[in-house]
Design an enzyme around this catalytic site. Structure first.
Site, PDB file in Angstrom:
ATOM      1  CG  HIS A 142      -0.408   0.312   2.499  1.00 51.81           C
ATOM      2  ND1 HIS A 142      -0.122  -0.636   3.457  1.00 51.81           N
ATOM      3  CD2 HIS A 142      -0.067   1.495   3.062  1.00 51.81           C
ATOM      4  CE1 HIS A 142       0.351  -0.063   4.540  1.00 51.81           C
ATOM      5  NE2 HIS A 142       0.402   1.239   4.328  1.00 51.81           N
ATOM      6  CG  ASP A 173      -0.090  -4.006   2.866  1.00 51.04           C
ATOM      7  OD1 ASP A 173       0.157  -3.408   1.796  1.00 51.04           O
ATOM      8  OD2 ASP A 173      -0.241  -3.413   3.952  1.00 51.04           O
ATOM      9  CB  SER A 253       3.146   1.796   6.187  1.00 53.32           C
ATOM     10  OG  SER A 253       1.959   2.074   6.868  1.00 53.32           O
TER      11      SER A 253
END
Length: 405
Positions: A142, A173, A253
């Site tokens: 992402h 992901d 992230s």
């Protein structure tokens, strides 16, 4: 004689030999002239005046005492000298977190990608980490989105290095970037991958990343949960996720979650936020390192990750045995094999899956686990409870679509 006035020593036993306040004077009348005499003593002060005098004296004594203490502990002429206060000497003992950060932080990179937003081009950022000496970097899918390229920075305030997107896997992901080691100043510092199946609740968890655009940052906590599920960017689920209370924020992230030996146990991916739109509430989620160990080599080689697909949505049974089929996706392997959805809570008006490919099913998560290691095109037996009887249905698994239907 008038009553003895109270003592200024409020905590002293009565009967002391000091009277701090004298009786009030009686006053003076006019007197006839007499030969000069020594001047009369000064009339005693009022009680109020004596109280103020005594308090002033006590304050003066306290001031001298404090000045002495200041000189004893700090030296010099006290605060009026303008000298800065001294710092305590030395450093605290080195912690395990200090050691891990010093050893692992060089392998954690800042990731930046260009994103097209209509007619404007913006930038998204996150974190990544090096996994080998060939310039392979793991981050979140992402973070990369649909970009084909990115740039990474290995040092705070350092120059950016161009990176190629080797591949992305929205279902986990995860994404893999490649940089030319010759473009990197200094030597690459790969981070080792741990066996995430060995992680236990209560283990140390350390997150290193670039939250909110800040320079490299470390936060620490523990592993607070295992076998969690989160939603992947394409709508499917990611299982065996690690939960941590190490503070994780936007920008973390794709960064590593490390154990007490500095090994990667997960890739920080999501956080739980408060309902009013607030930030981190102490619940973060990381994709397990064992998923990285499986997916990263395939993405590095330029392969597309193909996953098997059944095409059902299920829910738990009231008795905790099996998975009730709630929805059968149109034109899916499950529909072609004739699986039936149910409306009743116990699934008695449809199918309850009790076994897939020889594996007993106790809940919805077991259905996906049973086909996880199977390839598209494989045929597997699915045993269902249908209207009081057990029925075996042969299903040819399909290829998982790009997004959840």
């Amino acid at each position: 004689m008038p009553d003895k006035p109270p003592s200024l020593w409020t905590d002293r036993p009565g009967g002391g030999d000091h009277e701090w306040l004298a009786p009030a004077p009686t006053g003076y009348g006019a007197r006839p002239y007499r030969p000069p005499a020594p001047p009369p003593p000064e009339p005693p002060r009022s009680r109020r005046g004596l109280k103020l005098t005594a308090l002033a004296a006590v304050a003066l004594l306290l001031g001298f005492a404090l000045a002495g203490l200041w000189d004893t502990f700090f030296g010099g002429d006290g605060p009026a000298s303008g000298e800065p206060l001294p710092a305590a000497a030395g450093r605290p003992a080195e912690s395990r977190i200090n050691e891990i950060y010093a050893r692992a932080s060089g392998g954690v990179v800042f990731v930046q990608v260009a994103r097209n937003r209509g007619r404007t081009v913006g930038r998204a950022s996150g974190t990544g980490f090096v996994i080998d000496g060939d310039g392979t970097i793991v981050t979140n899918a992402h973070v990369i989105g649909g970009s084909r390229g990115a740039r990474v920075r290995f040092e705070d305030g350092g120059r950016f290095v161009d990176a190629r997107v080797a591949g992305t896997d929205p279902s986990s992901d995860l994404a893999v970037l490649r940089v030319d080691p010759d473009d990197v100043s200094g030597r690459l510092q790969p981070l080792p991958l741990a066996d995430s199946d060995a992680v236990q609740v209560g283990d140390t968890a350390i997150a290193i990343g670039f939250p909110l655009g800040l320079d490299r940052t470390a936060t620490a906590g523990i592993v607070s949960g295992l076998s969690r599920e989160i939603q992947a960017p394409n709508g499917f689920r990611i299982d065996e996720v690690i939960q941590t209370d190490a503070p994780i924020n936007p920008g973390n992230s794709g960064g590593p979650l490390l154990d007490a030996d500095g090994r990667v146990i997960g890739v920080n991916s999501q956080i739980a936020a408060s309902g009013n739109g607030g930030g981190n509430v102490g619940i973060g989620f990381a994709v397990p390192s064992n998923t990285v160990r499986t997916v990263a080599p395939q993405l590095k080689a330029g392969r597309t990750i193909e996953r098997s697909y059944l095409g059902v949505s299920t829910s738990p049974t009231p008795n905790g045995s099996g998975a009730v089929v709630r929805e059968v996706t149109g034109n899916s392997p499950a529909q072609r094999a004739g699986l039936r959805s149910a409306r009743r809570p116990d699934g008695s008006d449809g199918d309850v899956i009790v076994s897939v490919a020889g594996r007993a099913i106790t809940g919805p998560e077991d259905v996906a686990d049973a086909i996880e290691d199977r390839r598209p095109g494989e045929e597997v037996p699915v045993v269902v409870q249908r209207r009081g009887s057990r029925v075996t249905v042969e299903v040819e698994l399909g290829r998982r679509p790009a997004g959840s239907p």
